[in-house]
Motif scaffolding. Structure first.
Motif, PDB file in Angstrom:
ATOM      1  N   UNK A  92       0.851  -1.188   0.000  1.00  0.00           N
ATOM      2  CA  UNK A  92       0.000   0.000   0.000  1.00  0.00           C
ATOM      3  C   UNK A  92       0.890   1.243   0.000  1.00  0.00           C
ATOM      4  N   UNK A  93       0.537   2.250  -0.769  1.00  0.00           N
ATOM      5  CA  UNK A  93       1.243   3.527  -0.707  1.00  0.00           C
ATOM      6  C   UNK A  93       0.251   4.629  -0.355  1.00  0.00           C
ATOM      7  N   UNK A  94       0.732   5.613   0.384  1.00  0.00           N
ATOM      8  CA  UNK A  94      -0.101   6.752   0.736  1.00  0.00           C
ATOM      9  C   UNK A  94       0.799   7.911   1.144  1.00  0.00           C
ATOM     10  N   UNK A  95       0.225   9.111   1.170  1.00  0.00           N
ATOM     11  CA  UNK A  95       0.964  10.292   1.596  1.00  0.00           C
ATOM     12  C   UNK A  95       1.038  10.347   3.118  1.00  0.00           C
ATOM     13  N   UNK A  96       2.002  11.140   3.599  1.00  0.00           N
ATOM     14  CA  UNK A  96       2.177  11.271   5.040  1.00  0.00           C
ATOM     15  C   UNK A  96       1.639  12.562   5.598  1.00  0.00           C
ATOM     16  N   UNK A  97       0.774  13.258   4.866  1.00  0.00           N
ATOM     17  CA  UNK A  97       0.288  14.574   5.297  1.00  0.00           C
ATOM     18  C   UNK A  97      -1.131  14.542   5.852  1.00  0.00           C
ATOM     19  N   UNK A  98      -1.665  13.338   6.092  1.00  0.00           N
ATOM     20  CA  UNK A  98      -2.995  13.134   6.671  1.00  0.00           C
ATOM     21  C   UNK A  98      -4.136  13.457   5.705  1.00  0.00           C
ATOM     22  N   UNK A  99      -3.838  13.704   4.442  1.00  0.00           N
ATOM     23  CA  UNK A  99      -4.917  13.959   3.487  1.00  0.00           C
ATOM     24  C   UNK A  99      -5.532  12.662   2.981  1.00  0.00           C
ATOM     25  N   UNK A 100      -4.744  11.607   2.865  1.00  0.00           N
ATOM     26  CA  UNK A 100      -5.284  10.273   2.603  1.00  0.00           C
ATOM     27  C   UNK A 100      -5.816   9.703   3.910  1.00  0.00           C
ATOM     28  N   UNK A 101      -6.888   8.931   3.832  1.00  0.00           N
ATOM     29  CA  UNK A 101      -7.515   8.371   5.031  1.00  0.00           C
ATOM     30  C   UNK A 101      -7.152   6.894   5.175  1.00  0.00           C
ATOM     31  N   UNK A 102      -6.469   6.509   6.259  1.00  0.00           N
ATOM     32  CA  UNK A 102      -6.127   5.092   6.459  1.00  0.00           C
ATOM     33  C   UNK A 102      -7.338   4.173   6.490  1.00  0.00           C
TER      34      UNK A 102
END
Length: 322
Positions: A92-102
Motif C-alpha cells: 500500500x502507498x499513501x501520503x504522510x500529510x494526513x490527506x489520505x484516510x487510512x
C-alpha cells in the motif's frame, strides 16, 4: 513471520502530522490484520525534526520500520526505497500529510483479495479538499492527457493512495519523478487496474510540496513514458523514420542543386537551399546514429546478464491436468 501487508509512506518535513498518522494507521491495521503487517516510513531527507519524531515513535510500535535517506531525493526515489525493503504480499502507498484516510486501506485491499485478476487498485480523490478552481482545471487536463497518451484511463493519477500486488511492484523501477505514472508503468508489465473513490481531507499541518514547476516535469516525464512504452525495445524505429525523411529530403535538395549547377550553370554557393540541404543531411545522419546506438544499448542491457524482454504471468500445459 510472513508479512501480509506492507504500507509504504514517503515523508518530507511532516513532523507535525507523523504522530497522528501513525496512531490512525495502528488503529486501522491492528483492527483488520492482527499485527500481520508492517509500515515503512521513508524519511526523504527532512530538514525539520521528522527524524527525531520517527525515532521516538519507533519504540512504541513493533511493526514500524524507519528508512532515513541521506538527502532529499524526491518522492519517486523514496517510494522505490520503500518497495525495495517491503516484505508484504500486498503493498500500500499513501501520503504522510494526513490527506489520505487510512480507513480506506482495508476497502482497497479487499478488492485485490476478492479478485485475483486485479493487480492494482488506484484511489480517486473524487471530492478533493485541497484544490482551488485554478488548480482543478490543470489537474483535469493533466489526467486526461496522461490517460490519452498512456492508454490507461484514470481520473486521478496524482492520488498517492494505491494498493499493489508485490509481484507487480517488484517488477517496476522508479527513476526521476515517475511515481505519478506507476499505473501506466504497471500496465506495461501486464497489471490489471481499477480505480475507486477514496476519502480526501484538507491539509491541517505543514505546507504543500508541489509548485507550478511540476507541470513542466509532468510533460517531460510523459514524453519518456510514451517513448518507453512504444520504442524501448526498438529505438531505431523512433529515430530512424525521421532520420530517413531528413536524409532523403537533403539528398533530393543536393540533387536539384547539382542539376542547376551542372546543366543550367546557376550559382548555388549562396543559396539558402544549399544550407537547408546540408542541415537536413547532417541532422538525419545524427538521428540515424542515435537510433543505432540505442539498438546497441538495448542489446547490451539484455544479453550479457540474460535479461528477458518479457515477463511471464503463468505457464500452462496439458501436464498440469495429469
Amino acid at each position: 513471520m510472513t508479512i501480509k501487508i506492507s504500507v509504504v509512506i514517503p515523508v518530507f518535513n511532516e513532523a507535525e502530522a507523523i504522530i497522528t498518522l501513525i496512531k490512525k494507521i495502528d488503529n486501522v491495521l491492528s483492527r483488520n490484520y492482527r499485527g500481520n503487517f508492517e509500515v515503512l516510513l521513508v524519511d526523504d531527507g527532512s530538514s525539520d525534526n521528522t527524524e527525531e519524531v520517527l525515532a521516538k515513535e519507533k519504540t512504541n510500535f513493533s511493526w514500524l520500520k524507519i528508512i532515513t535517506l541521506a538527502r532529499n531525493y524526491g518522492q519517486s526515489t523514496a517510494l522505490q526505497a520503500g518497495f525495495d525493503f517491503s516484505r508484504g504480499n500486498i503493498i500500500v502507498t499513501m501520503d504522510g500529510d494526513l490527506q489520505n484516510d487510512p480507513e480506506d486501506i482495508p476497502k482497497l485491499i479487499g478488492l485485490i483479495q476478492k479478485n485475483e485478476n486485479i493487480d492494482l487498485v488506484s484511489g480517486w480523490r473524487k471530492n478533493r479538499h485541497d484544490a482551488t478552481f485554478t488548480r482543478k482545471i490543470p489537474s483535469k487536463i493533466a489526467n486526461s492527457l496522461i490517460s490519452k497518451v498512456t492508454g490507461v484511463k484514470l481520473h486521478d493519477y496524482g492520488c498517492s493512495l494505491k494498493v499493489y500486488r508485490s509481484t507487480v511492484i517488484k517488477n517496476i523501477r522508479l527513476y526521476g519523478e515517475m511515481h505519478r505514472f506507476i499505473p501506466a508503468i504497471a500496465a506495461e508489465v501486464g497489471a490489471k487496474i481499477i480505480e475507486v473513490p477514496v476519502e480526501h481531507h484538507p491539509r491541517t499541518t505543514g505546507v504543500s510540496k508541489y509548485g507550478i514547476d511540476r507541470t513542466a516535469r509532468v510533460l517531460l516525464d510523459l514524453i519518456w513514458i510514451k517513448f518507453s512504452r512504444k520504442f524501448i525495445h526498438r529505438p531505431i524505429h523512433a529515430f530512424g523514420g525521421i532520420a530517413l525523411i531528413m536524409l532523403v529530403s537533403g539528398l533530393l535538395i543536393f540533387s536539384w542543386l547539382f542539376f542547376e549547377k551542372i546543366f543550367l550553370g546557376n550559382d548555388i554557393g549562396g543559396r539558402p537551399l544549399l544550407i537547408l540541404g546540408l542541415l537536413l543531411t547532417l541532422i538525419g545522419t545524427q538521428l540515424l546514429a542515435v537510433g543505432l546506438i540505442g539498438e546497441l544499448l538495448t542489446r547490451i542491457y539484455h544479453e550479457p546478464y540474460g535479461r528477458k524482454q518479457y515477463l511471464i504471468k503463468k505457464i500452462s500445459s496439458s501436464e498440469d491436468n495429469q
